[in-house]
Design an enzyme around this catalytic site. Structure first.
Site, PDB file in Angstrom:
ATOM      1  N   ASP A   1      33.965  40.372  49.465  1.00  0.00           N
ATOM      2  CA  ASP A   1      34.537  41.294  48.479  1.00  0.00           C
ATOM      3  C   ASP A   1      34.142  42.714  48.878  1.00  0.00           C
ATOM      4  OD1 ASP A   1      35.082  42.882  46.175  1.00  0.00           O
ATOM      5  OD2 ASP A   1      34.756  41.177  44.842  1.00  0.00           O
TER       6      ASP A   1
ATOM      7  N   HIS B   1      38.651  40.734  46.961  1.00  0.00           N
ATOM      8  CA  HIS B   1      38.376  41.076  45.563  1.00  0.00           C
ATOM      9  C   HIS B   1      39.474  40.641  44.598  1.00  0.00           C
ATOM     10  CE1 HIS B   1      36.613  43.136  42.195  1.00  0.00           C
ATOM     11  NE2 HIS B   1      37.707  43.848  42.013  1.00  0.00           N
TER      12      HIS B   1
ATOM     13  N   PHE C   1      39.786  48.016  36.855  1.00  0.00           N
ATOM     14  CA  PHE C   1      39.738  49.474  36.901  1.00  0.00           C
ATOM     15  C   PHE C   1      40.765  50.033  37.880  1.00  0.00           C
ATOM     16  CE2 PHE C   1      37.579  53.342  38.655  1.00  0.00           C
ATOM     17  CZ  PHE C   1      37.616  54.111  37.500  1.00  0.00           C
TER      18      PHE C   1
ATOM     19  N   SER D   1      37.291  41.776  37.744  1.00  0.00           N
ATOM     20  CA  SER D   1      36.585  43.011  38.046  1.00  0.00           C
ATOM     21  C   SER D   1      36.097  43.689  36.765  1.00  0.00           C
ATOM     22  CB  SER D   1      37.498  43.927  38.875  1.00  0.00           C
ATOM     23  OG  SER D   1      36.777  44.979  39.464  1.00  0.00           O
ATOM     24  N   MET D   2      36.511  44.942  36.490  1.00  0.00           N
ATOM     25  CA  MET D   2      36.104  45.578  35.235  1.00  0.00           C
ATOM     26  C   MET D   2      36.623  44.791  34.037  1.00  0.00           C
ATOM     27  SD  MET D   2      36.759  49.436  33.759  1.00  0.00           S
ATOM     28  CE  MET D   2      38.409  49.074  33.159  1.00  0.00           C
TER      29      MET D   2
END
Length: 259
Positions: A204, A233, A34, A102-103
């Site tokens: 993270d 992250h 994202f 992530s996303m």
């Protein structure tokens, strides 16, 4: 992190052909996160292309342009772009592997949950998958999106200082769209039946590591865990990137050999 329209060539969609000097492995689709761009996964893609994979790394709609454009983009467009890329690779390889950060991990899971695309997905490699927001943020978003256009950026969470090419603002309406995607993905986690390599950073500052725990205990396929102890992250740009790429390659080879 860069200002709008200040992105480099590495932030664009990328396709990597398998190197002709190694045995062909198959098709690998990588999904970025994202507000980010393909730059965050480009090293991963280049590493696996050198190992024999044909790699597709699309730029998600609303990304790599302006955070205001992302604010106007529904989550269905992100999922549609990933689905289209999956069909393109599968047309050449029959079935594919999918990786996501992530996303992008949530979008990879969505492919493996959807009965229309699940037969195309042999395996998943998920890096700090974002399948939930902090509870307070999730509760506030439906109202906040109408009051505040953007908030502070979330990019470049790395322990080694590596820069991630991403927006310098986070559009709140787009966060609400991500929340809706995450809710849908959580509902279908048990439908994921392919093997999963789940890589999780111990520290993270963007996604709660408990998201990985939720994925691990809910999906139906076999799960292999990998702790990333030296990265934050964006682990694909961080200290643990070589370890992550090596484990990803070994995992995908093992899945292919078993199949």
């Amino acid at each position: 992190m860069v200002k709008d329209n200040g992105f480099s060539e590495r932030a664009r969609a990328w396709h990597g052909s398998a190197h002709s000097t190694v045995a062909p492995r198959g098709g690998l689709l990588l999904c970025h996160g994202f507000t980010s761009t393909p730059q965050s996964l480009r090293d991963w893609g280049e590493d696996h292309a050198a190992r024999g994979w044909e790699v597709s790394l699309p730029l998600l709609p609303g990304h790599g342009a302006s955070w205001r454009e992302l604010a106007r983009t529904p989550w269905q467009e992100w999922a549609g772009a990933v689905r289209e890329a999956a069909h393109g690779l599968a047309a050449r390889h029959g079935s594919i592997a999918v990786g996501g950060l992530s996303m992008g991990g949530a979008l990879a899971l969505a492919l493996a949950e959807d009965p229309r695309t699940a037969p195309l997905v042999d395996s998943l490699v998920l890096v700090n998958p974002a399948v939930a927001l902090p509870r307070a943020q999730a509760i506030a978003l439906p109202v906040l999106q109408h009051l505040v256009p953007s908030i502070a950026p979330i990019a470049s969470d790395t322990a080694n200082g590596a820069a991630e090419e991403a927006y310098d603002r986070t559009p709140v309406r787009a966060v609400e769209q991500m929340r809706r995607l995450q809710r849908r993905v959580r509902r279908g986690l048990a439908e994921v039946r392919c093997p999963v390599l789940l890589a999780t950073s111990v520290e993270d500052h963007v996604v709660d590591p408990r998201c990985s725990d939720l994925v691990a205990r809910t999906v139906s396929g076999a799960v292999e865990r990998l702790a990333l102890t030296r990265s934050h992250h964006v682990a694909t740009l961080d200290h643990d990137a070589p370890l992550l790429f090596a484990r990803s390659a070994a995992f995908l080879d093992a899945v292919a050999a078993h199949a």
